[in-house]
Write an enzyme that holds these catalytic residues in place. Structure first.
Site, PDB file in Angstrom:
ATOM      1  N   ALA A 101       0.848  -1.189   0.000  1.00  9.96           N
ATOM      2  CA  ALA A 101       0.000   0.000   0.000  1.00  9.96           C
ATOM      3  C   ALA A 101       0.885   1.240   0.000  1.00  9.96           C
ATOM      4  CB  ALA A 101      -0.885  -0.017   1.223  1.00  9.96           C
ATOM      5  N   GLY A 112      -0.679  -5.078   1.084  1.00  5.31           N
ATOM      6  CA  GLY A 112      -1.962  -4.937   0.402  1.00  5.31           C
ATOM      7  C   GLY A 112      -1.988  -5.664  -0.932  1.00  5.31           C
ATOM      8  N   GLU A 159      -2.920  -9.064  -0.187  1.00  3.58           N
ATOM      9  CA  GLU A 159      -4.321  -9.100   0.271  1.00  3.58           C
ATOM     10  C   GLU A 159      -5.297  -9.042  -0.906  1.00  3.58           C
ATOM     11  OE1 GLU A 159      -3.528  -5.935   3.280  1.00  3.58           O
ATOM     12  OE2 GLU A 159      -4.673  -7.268   4.581  1.00  3.58           O
ATOM     13  N   GLU A 199       3.464  -5.863   7.180  1.00  7.14           N
ATOM     14  CA  GLU A 199       2.909  -4.715   7.909  1.00  7.14           C
ATOM     15  C   GLU A 199       3.424  -4.569   9.334  1.00  7.14           C
ATOM     16  OE1 GLU A 199       1.254  -6.645   5.868  1.00  7.14           O
ATOM     17  OE2 GLU A 199      -0.139  -5.500   4.638  1.00  7.14           O
ATOM     18  N   MET A 207      37.539  -5.523  10.623  1.00  6.47           N
ATOM     19  CA  MET A 207      36.737  -4.604   9.815  1.00  6.47           C
ATOM     20  C   MET A 207      37.100  -4.701   8.334  1.00  6.47           C
ATOM     21  SD  MET A 207      34.751  -3.464  12.024  1.00  6.47           S
ATOM     22  CE  MET A 207      33.837  -2.191  11.196  1.00  6.47           C
ATOM     23  N   ASP A 243      47.717  -5.910   3.877  1.00  9.37           N
ATOM     24  CA  ASP A 243      48.111  -5.915   5.291  1.00  9.37           C
ATOM     25  C   ASP A 243      49.640  -5.949   5.349  1.00  9.37           C
ATOM     26  OD1 ASP A 243      48.228  -6.585   8.238  1.00  9.37           O
ATOM     27  OD2 ASP A 243      46.063  -6.765   7.937  1.00  9.37           O
ATOM     28  N   GLU A 287      44.009   1.522  15.324  1.00 11.07           N
ATOM     29  CA  GLU A 287      43.531   2.862  15.669  1.00 11.07           C
ATOM     30  C   GLU A 287      44.700   3.705  16.208  1.00 11.07           C
ATOM     31  OE1 GLU A 287      40.782   3.950  14.770  1.00 11.07           O
ATOM     32  OE2 GLU A 287      39.699   5.125  16.257  1.00 11.07           O
ATOM     33  N   LYS A 302      48.099   5.329  10.734  1.00 11.94           N
ATOM     34  CA  LYS A 302      47.136   5.779   9.725  1.00 11.94           C
ATOM     35  C   LYS A 302      47.798   6.801   8.794  1.00 11.94           C
ATOM     36  CE  LYS A 302      42.846   4.766  12.308  1.00 11.94           C
ATOM     37  NZ  LYS A 302      42.325   3.566  11.701  1.00 11.94           N
ATOM     38  N   SER A 311      37.101   4.666  14.354  1.00 12.42           N
ATOM     39  CA  SER A 311      35.876   4.834  15.142  1.00 12.42           C
ATOM     40  C   SER A 311      35.963   6.025  16.075  1.00 12.42           C
ATOM     41  CB  SER A 311      35.527   3.557  15.913  1.00 12.42           C
ATOM     42  OG  SER A 311      36.655   2.829  16.246  1.00 12.42           O
TER      43      SER A 311
HETATM   44  P1  NAD Z   1      42.051  -5.264  13.796  1.00 10.87           P
HETATM   45  O1  NAD Z   1      43.096  -5.173  14.831  1.00 10.87           O
HETATM   46  O2  NAD Z   1      41.178  -6.447  13.756  1.00 10.87           O
HETATM   47  O3  NAD Z   1      42.709  -5.119  12.359  1.00 10.87           O
HETATM   48  C1  NAD Z   1      43.660  -4.178  12.003  1.00 10.87           C
HETATM   49  C2  NAD Z   1      44.488  -4.756  10.883  1.00 10.87           C
HETATM   50  O4  NAD Z   1      45.337  -3.736  10.395  1.00 10.87           O
HETATM   51  C3  NAD Z   1      45.374  -5.921  11.316  1.00 10.87           C
HETATM   52  O5  NAD Z   1      45.181  -7.011  10.446  1.00 10.87           O
HETATM   53  C4  NAD Z   1      46.769  -5.353  11.183  1.00 10.87           C
HETATM   54  O6  NAD Z   1      47.725  -6.331  10.811  1.00 10.87           O
HETATM   55  C5  NAD Z   1      46.567  -4.336  10.092  1.00 10.87           C
HETATM   56  N1  NAD Z   1      47.617  -3.307  10.092  1.00 10.87           N
HETATM   57  C6  NAD Z   1      48.192  -2.696  11.133  1.00 10.87           C
HETATM   58  N2  NAD Z   1      49.117  -1.822  10.707  1.00 10.87           N
HETATM   59  C7  NAD Z   1      49.113  -1.872   9.364  1.00 10.87           C
HETATM   60  C8  NAD Z   1      49.845  -1.223   8.350  1.00 10.87           C
HETATM   61  N3  NAD Z   1      50.760  -0.330   8.655  1.00 10.87           N
HETATM   62  N4  NAD Z   1      49.568  -1.516   7.083  1.00 10.87           N
HETATM   63  C9  NAD Z   1      48.633  -2.422   6.767  1.00 10.87           C
HETATM   64  N5  NAD Z   1      47.922  -3.094   7.681  1.00 10.87           N
HETATM   65  C10 NAD Z   1      48.148  -2.821   8.961  1.00 10.87           C
HETATM   66  O7  NAD Z   1      41.208  -3.930  13.937  1.00 10.87           O
HETATM   67  P2  NAD Z   1      39.716  -3.658  13.463  1.00 10.87           P
HETATM   68  O8  NAD Z   1      38.792  -3.956  14.585  1.00 10.87           O
HETATM   69  O9  NAD Z   1      39.481  -4.249  12.139  1.00 10.87           O
HETATM   70  O10 NAD Z   1      39.725  -2.062  13.353  1.00 10.87           O
HETATM   71  C11 NAD Z   1      40.329  -1.409  12.273  1.00 10.87           C
HETATM   72  C12 NAD Z   1      39.891   0.039  12.265  1.00 10.87           C
HETATM   73  O11 NAD Z   1      38.475   0.092  12.212  1.00 10.87           O
HETATM   74  C13 NAD Z   1      40.277   0.818  13.501  1.00 10.87           C
HETATM   75  O12 NAD Z   1      40.543   2.136  13.131  1.00 10.87           O
HETATM   76  C14 NAD Z   1      39.026   0.764  14.347  1.00 10.87           C
HETATM   77  O13 NAD Z   1      38.936   1.842  15.249  1.00 10.87           O
HETATM   78  C15 NAD Z   1      37.966   0.854  13.290  1.00 10.87           C
HETATM   79  N6  NAD Z   1      36.662   0.330  13.653  1.00 10.87           N
HETATM   80  C16 NAD Z   1      36.531  -0.802  14.392  1.00 10.87           C
HETATM   81  C17 NAD Z   1      35.295  -1.289  14.707  1.00 10.87           C
HETATM   82  C18 NAD Z   1      35.134  -2.546  15.485  1.00 10.87           C
HETATM   83  O14 NAD Z   1      34.024  -2.846  15.940  1.00 10.87           O
HETATM   84  N7  NAD Z   1      36.177  -3.337  15.658  1.00 10.87           N
HETATM   85  C19 NAD Z   1      34.163  -0.621  14.264  1.00 10.87           C
HETATM   86  C20 NAD Z   1      34.292   0.530  13.480  1.00 10.87           C
HETATM   87  C21 NAD Z   1      35.555   0.988  13.194  1.00 10.87           C
END
Ligand code: NAD
Length: 713
Positions: free
Chosen positions: A66, A116, A119, A141, A328, A347, A406, A411, A433
């Site tokens: 609907a 709908g 239905e 629904e 992630m 990696d 992190e 990074k 995060s």
């Molecule tokens: P994780 O520790 O599981 O994985 C990180 C990976 O990065 C590892 O495999 C590590 O070997 C690799 N790594 C580290 N240094 C590196 C480099 N110089 N070059 C290439 N690879 C490298 O961490 P995760 O939980 O996957 O988190 C990753 C990012 O995502 C972080 O920034 C985290 O804050 C963010 N995040 C995490 C979550 C969560 O729930 N875990 C949610 C959202 C965002």
């Protein structure tokens, strides 16, 4: 004038009604379509040359449901339950007229028929469904706070029995053609091209114009009421299960099971009347408004990229780079390959990169075992993920998503290495995060192409992606980020940069509140159950164990180090500190936290909690526990809107429901404030600020809004 149905009569005297709404990709039940159908049925009945009719659609689907445009505004227009009843009776009366018109009507269901749409089919005398697996049937629904209000709760149980009908009505899940045939929802399945021909054949050869429930001596298959053995179980177990799963926050499933129970022990016309009465109650209630608006209208708009900056050409990602193959990165690789994107998964070591790919393999193996995928499809998907340690493999990527540890330094390092290889116009996104995007973009030579794409864990299950706009992020980067989110079939929200962005910041207020309550001596079982009774998926202490106290500890210590003397620790942080520093109970991954995790058994709250946080003599009512959790998150959301972290209330609502499971009955965090009333909300926060601390303090901005009675929607 008939705009929506093509009407013709063939040489055998069979009328063909082809539903085809102009300028729409799908047929939806609009008031215009109902009125056109009524006119067509009257015409076909009046025409002596017509023996019967076939109803079908001119589009690839039959009817998607609907049109909820009028329904979503019903509550705000102040409609009463009686007006809601009348609304439901509109289509109900027409379908009853169709069913009892004296001439047989067959429906050729050439694609999906939902709500709908189904239905309408149930009111026809014969149903033939396309054998295409996409031609699903369902009554969704309840998922938007309503019940099938055009006969669904009455005809389906009378057709297939209450035990088989109730799961479809109460869970809103669709069924595929083979299942529809097995259950008896349809009489036949056939290739789409043959449907109309077979429908005509049935009309000419058989053409019984009387529905089973209008025949003398009709009995509901398996019996009606609660006294048959199977129904006894269905209704008794069903109602207690519903009470458990809904915690009485959702009126729709209870209303639906009541309509089935009460309606099926009466004649069909009374049953249809009962159904409309329950429908009217739901439509005039706030929960249906909340659910329709957030889960259907606003989510639909977000999925169609309502926040996409205008004037930028549509884009598609064909090659994606992912830095970091951890939890992630591996998840992002899977959902991207599934959307047909070539993925380079990088990696520091090849084993780690391979492990990231193996995550997809695990998911795919399970999918193949359960029959959701084939070996061939699984292999094709896996072949799209290329594990590597070599940055040169990132050459030609349109988008790179960074998901390494992190740490600002790591990074920054991977950003520079990546930018040396990828095309000038590629987008770079961080999945951080906690670290503000604008700061991370300082490591980039092209900060205008730098955005945040915040995924949720587990990525393959969680539907939301939070796109974070840095100070320098360009409209083009935002648009292309959104295009990618759509490509992987996730729902986006767009937020501005700030510590914790929107979702992490607001979500963490509830875990903090849970730990604060623990420290106050509130019974941990009361805290956990209060959260579940409010509709949160898990209690705050269980959530903290899942994300690990260790992570909370590290994030806080890092923020404290960054901000120095200006930093204010959260009210619940002393609990985290004690658990990490003194008790070495860092969370589920470490085998112990607020809960004990005995192997192979259910987790339970650690009995030692009482020794560290003795129970207060006076315990609060559960309502207070629920409100502290919900109000705290909603208040933080209002602050995000005030500060410009959020631009739109709809993003707040969608982000809260799909990002961290804020209860859908509320419609999301800001809809919750509107639901309780902004004036009442501010009064409650004032009271809680006095009782529990300044984290409940209301800003002048919010107080002014309340004084003006200005809600958020
Ligand atoms: P994780 O520790 O599981 O994985 C990180 C990976 O990065 C590892 O495999 C590590 O070997 C690799 N790594 C580290 N240094 C590196 C480099 N110089 N070059 C290439 N690879 C490298 O961490 P995760 O939980 O996957 O988190 C990753 C990012 O995502 C972080 O920034 C985290 O804050 C963010 N995040 C995490 C979550 C969560 O729930 N875990 C949610 C959202 C965002």
């Amino acid at each position: 004038m008939n705009n929506t149905i093509k009407y013709s009569v063939d040489a055998d005297g069979i009328a063909l009604l082809v539903i085809d709404l102009p300028d729409k990709s799908m047929n939806v039940l609009t008031p215009e379509l109902t009125s056109d159908m009524t006119a067509c049925v009257e015409k076909m009945v009046a025409d002596e040359n017509v023996k019967g009719a076939v109803l079908t659609s001119g589009k690839s689907a039959f009817i998607a449901g609907a049109d909820i445009k009028d329904m979503v505004t019903a509550y705000d227009r102040g409609i009463t339950a009686e007006e809601g009843y009348e609304f439901s009776q509109g289509l109900t009366r027409f379908l009853r007229e169709l069913e009892t018109c004296g001439k047989p009507v067959a429906v050729a269901i050439n694609g999906l028929a939902l709500g709908g749409g189904l239905e309408v089919c149930l009111a026809c005398h014969y149903r033939i469904l396309s054998d295409d697996p996409r031609a699903v049937l369902g009554l969704p629904e309840v998922t938007i706070g309503l019940l099938p209000g055009a006969g669904g709760t009455q005809r389906l149980p009378r057709l297939i029995g209450t035990a088989d009908a109730l799961p479809m009505i109460l869970q809103g899940k669709s069924i595929k053609p083979a299942k529809a045939l097995e259950l008896g929802v349809v009489h036949e399945i056939a290739p789409a091209a043959e449907l109309v021909g077979r429908a005509k054949a049935w009309l000419l050869e058989n053409g019984d114009p009387v529905a089973p429930w209008d025949k003398k001596g009709f009995k509901v298959p398996g019996g009606a009421g609660a006294m048959t053995p199977r129904n006894m179980q269905t209704f008794m177990m069903g109602t207690s299960l519903l009470a458990k799963t809904t915690q009485h926050n959702y009126p729709a499933p209870i209303a639906a099971i009541s309509a089935v129970y009460e309606g099926c022990i009466t004649p069909i016309d009374t049953g249809l009347d009962i159904e409309s009465q329950y429908f009217g109650q739901l439509l005039s209630g706030v929960v249906a408004r909340n659910m329709m608006r957030s889960l259907f209208v606003n989510k639909g708009a977000a999925d169609k990229l309502v926040r996409r900056p205008a004037g930028i050409e549509k884009s598609r990602i064909s090659k994606l780079g992912i830095l970091g193959a951890g939890m992630m990165g591996a998840g992002v690789a899977y959902v991207s390959a599934k959307a047909g994107i070539q993925v380079v998964l990088l990696d520091t070591g090849i084993e780690a990169a391979e492990r990231g790919k193996a995550y997809s393999e695990g998911l795919l193996n399970r999918a193949v075992q359960r029959g959701y995928s084939t070996e061939e499809k699984a292999k094709g998907l896996l072949d799209m993920i290329h594990p590597t340690t070599d940055y040169n493999d990132l050459e030609g990527c349109d988008l790179v998503i960074e998901a390494v540890f992190e740490s600002r330094e790591i990074k920054a390092d991977v950003t520079a290495k990546t930018e040396a290889v990828i095309p000038e116009n590629a987008i770079f996104a961080s999945n951080t995060s906690t670290l503000p995007i604008t700061g991370l973009a300082e490591a980039s030579k092209r900060p205008e192409s730098f955005i945040g794409l915040h995924f949720f864990s587990p990525v393959d299950k969680m539907p939301l992606v939070e796109l974070i706009v840095g100070e320098k992020s360009s409209d083009e980067a935002i648009a292309r980020g959104l295009d990618y989110i759509k490509q992987i079939r996730k729902t986006p929200i767009v937020v501005n940069d700030s510590p914790g962005f929107y979702t992490s910041r607001c979500f963490s207020t509830s875990t903090n509140e849970g730990m604060t309550m623990l420290a106050e001596g509130i019974n941990p079982a009361l805290i956990e159950n209060g959260a579940k009774m409010a509709g949160l998926p898990v209690g705050p202490l269980a959530v903290m164990d899942e994300v690990t106290l260790d992570l909370g500890y590290k994030i806080t210590m890092q923020a404290a180090a960054d901000q120095g003397d200006d930093y204010t620790f959260d009210s619940g942080f002393p609990v985290i500190r004690k658990f990490v520093e003194d008790l070495d109970r860092k969370g589920k991954r470490f085998g112990k936290g607020f809960y004990e995790y005995p192997e192979g058994e259910k987790k339970y709250l650690w009995p030692g909690l009482a020794g560290h946080y003795p129970l207060a003599e006076e315990q609060p009512p559960v309502e207070e526990v629920k409100n502290r959790l919900l109000y705290r998150q909603a208040l933080e959301t209002a602050r995000c809107l005030e500060e410009g972290v959020l631009n739109h209330p709809a993003d707040a609502d969608i982000g809260s429901i799909f990002g961290w499971g804020f209860p859908p009955w509320t419609g999301g965090t800001l809809s919750f404030i509107d639901t309780v009333g902004i004036g009442h909300f501010v009064e409650e926060c004032d009271r809680m600020a006095k009782a529990y601390g300044p984290r409940f303090a209301v800003s002048d901005w919010l107080r002014q809004r309340a004084a003006e009675g200005k809600g958020f929607h």
